[in-house]
Design an enzyme around this catalytic site. Structure first.
Site, PDB file in Angstrom:
ATOM      1  N   GLY A  94       0.781  -1.240   0.000  1.00 17.60           N
ATOM      2  CA  GLY A  94       0.000   0.000   0.000  1.00 17.60           C
ATOM      3  C   GLY A  94       0.805   1.279   0.000  1.00 17.60           C
ATOM      4  N   ASP A  98       0.712   3.298   4.284  1.00 17.10           N
ATOM      5  CA  ASP A  98      -0.285   4.092   3.563  1.00 17.10           C
ATOM      6  C   ASP A  98      -1.332   4.670   4.502  1.00 17.10           C
ATOM      7  OD1 ASP A  98      -1.361   1.593   4.158  1.00 17.10           O
ATOM      8  OD2 ASP A  98      -2.090   1.162   2.144  1.00 17.10           O
ATOM      9  N   ASP A 112      -5.428   2.501  10.343  1.00 17.21           N
ATOM     10  CA  ASP A 112      -6.856   2.181  10.461  1.00 17.21           C
ATOM     11  C   ASP A 112      -7.090   1.646  11.872  1.00 17.21           C
ATOM     12  OD1 ASP A 112      -9.479   1.750   9.369  1.00 17.21           O
ATOM     13  OD2 ASP A 112      -8.983  -0.322   8.975  1.00 17.21           O
ATOM     14  N   LYS A 170      -7.395   7.162   9.849  1.00 19.73           N
ATOM     15  CA  LYS A 170      -8.826   7.126  10.182  1.00 19.73           C
ATOM     16  C   LYS A 170      -8.920   6.993  11.701  1.00 19.73           C
ATOM     17  CE  LYS A 170      -9.988   4.036   6.385  1.00 19.73           C
ATOM     18  NZ  LYS A 170     -10.681   2.779   6.075  1.00 19.73           N
TER      19      LYS A 170
HETATM   20  P1  IMP Z   1      -4.783  -1.573  10.295  1.00 24.82           P
HETATM   21  O1  IMP Z   1      -3.886  -2.687  10.711  1.00 24.82           O
HETATM   22  O2  IMP Z   1      -6.237  -1.884  10.569  1.00 24.82           O
HETATM   23  O3  IMP Z   1      -4.390  -0.210  10.826  1.00 24.82           O
HETATM   24  O4  IMP Z   1      -4.775  -1.540   8.729  1.00 24.82           O
HETATM   25  C1  IMP Z   1      -3.752  -1.079   8.044  1.00 24.82           C
HETATM   26  C2  IMP Z   1      -3.731  -1.664   6.658  1.00 24.82           C
HETATM   27  O5  IMP Z   1      -5.032  -1.990   6.156  1.00 24.82           O
HETATM   28  C3  IMP Z   1      -3.201  -0.609   5.742  1.00 24.82           C
HETATM   29  O6  IMP Z   1      -1.813  -0.767   5.599  1.00 24.82           O
HETATM   30  C4  IMP Z   1      -3.957  -0.844   4.466  1.00 24.82           C
HETATM   31  O7  IMP Z   1      -3.223  -1.711   3.628  1.00 24.82           O
HETATM   32  C5  IMP Z   1      -5.238  -1.510   4.863  1.00 24.82           C
HETATM   33  N1  IMP Z   1      -6.346  -0.527   4.858  1.00 24.82           N
HETATM   34  C6  IMP Z   1      -6.950   0.037   5.926  1.00 24.82           C
HETATM   35  N2  IMP Z   1      -7.923   0.895   5.557  1.00 24.82           N
HETATM   36  C7  IMP Z   1      -7.936   0.872   4.212  1.00 24.82           C
HETATM   37  C8  IMP Z   1      -8.732   1.565   3.220  1.00 24.82           C
HETATM   38  O8  IMP Z   1      -9.611   2.388   3.492  1.00 24.82           O
HETATM   39  N3  IMP Z   1      -8.439   1.275   1.925  1.00 24.82           N
HETATM   40  C9  IMP Z   1      -7.464   0.385   1.555  1.00 24.82           C
HETATM   41  N4  IMP Z   1      -6.694  -0.270   2.440  1.00 24.82           N
HETATM   42  C10 IMP Z   1      -6.936  -0.032   3.762  1.00 24.82           C
HETATM   43 MG    MG Z   2      -0.979  -1.776   3.777  1.00 23.51          MG
END
Ligand code: IMP
Ligand code: MG
Length: 188
Positions: free
Chosen positions: A48, A104, A107, A135
């Site tokens: 990403g 990227d 989340d 986010k």
């Molecule tokens: P986390 O571990 O939930 O913080 O997610 C992080 C990873 O999920 C990021 O590196 C992205 O690859 C993917 N991700 C989270 N939200 C989105 C989104 O809105 N669009 C695309 N990929 C996302």
């Molecule tokens: Mg990612």
């Protein structure tokens, strides 16, 4: 010149390419000021971060080393599986180094926290984090990025490196897809 229409699968462009580039230029200056000429080892989270990192890297003023790790938690879905899987970890030794972890989007925070904690175990001189998007309302673990491009609402976004089922990474802006696209491809 004719104005380029957004991709037909796009419902809404959230952040345009000029705004992204402007913000990355500012981020690069802030990062440069923070490290003040010291060498930084960048660990970028693939896939990403690839477009963001490319735009950021060539604007950074200090000496850098670059390495990466592959992580995924989404698959062909718009919600995190909650399980982060990593592959191909970095090869550079991090002990005593200033490390900047680049991703990227922040989340739930699970990906960045897992990788940051793994980096810390190698006893670097410092670890900081940099994300293009955040986010904040989605956070499930306690982590915030040291450098953030944009805070966005709780919407699944694509473009500028971000994908849905590995598609749309090449769109030059950050956008939300039409609901029927998520529905039709969500189980691929
Ligand atoms: P986390 O571990 O939930 O913080 O997610 C992080 C990873 O999920 C990021 O590196 C992205 O690859 C993917 N991700 C989270 N939200 C989105 C989104 O809105 N669009 C695309 N990929 C996302
Ligand atoms: Mg990612």
């Amino acid at each position: 010149m004719a104005k380029l229409r957004p991709h037909p699968d796009i419902a809404e462009v959230l952040i345009t390419e000029p705004r992204i580039h402007q913000r990355i230029a500012t981020l690069a200056r802030d990062i440069g000021r923070c490290y003040d000429g010291e060498e930084v080892t960048i660990i970028t989270v693939l896939n990403g971060s690839i477009v963001f990192l490319g735009e950021l890297l060539h604007r950074l003023p200090m000496p850098t080393r670059l390495d990466s790790i592959v992580a995924r938690s989404y698959g062909a879905s718009t919600t995190s599986s909650g399980r982060v899987r990593t592959r191909r970890p970095w090869q550079l030794p991090l002990k005593g180094q200033h490390v900047l972890l680049v991703d990227d989007i922040l989340d739930t925070g699970r990906t960045l926290k897992l990788i940051r904690d793994r980096i810390r175990r190698e006893r670097p001189a410092s670890v900081r984090t940099c994300v293009l998007l955040d986010k904040p309302t989605r956070r499930e673990v306690d982590i915030h990025a040291d450098f953030t491009g944009f805070e966005i609402p709780d919407k699944f976004v694509v473009g500028y490196g971000l994908d849905f089922a590995e598609r749309y990474r090449n769109l030059p802006y950050i956008a939300v897809l039409k609901p029927e696209i998520y529905r039709s491809r969500g189980t691929e």
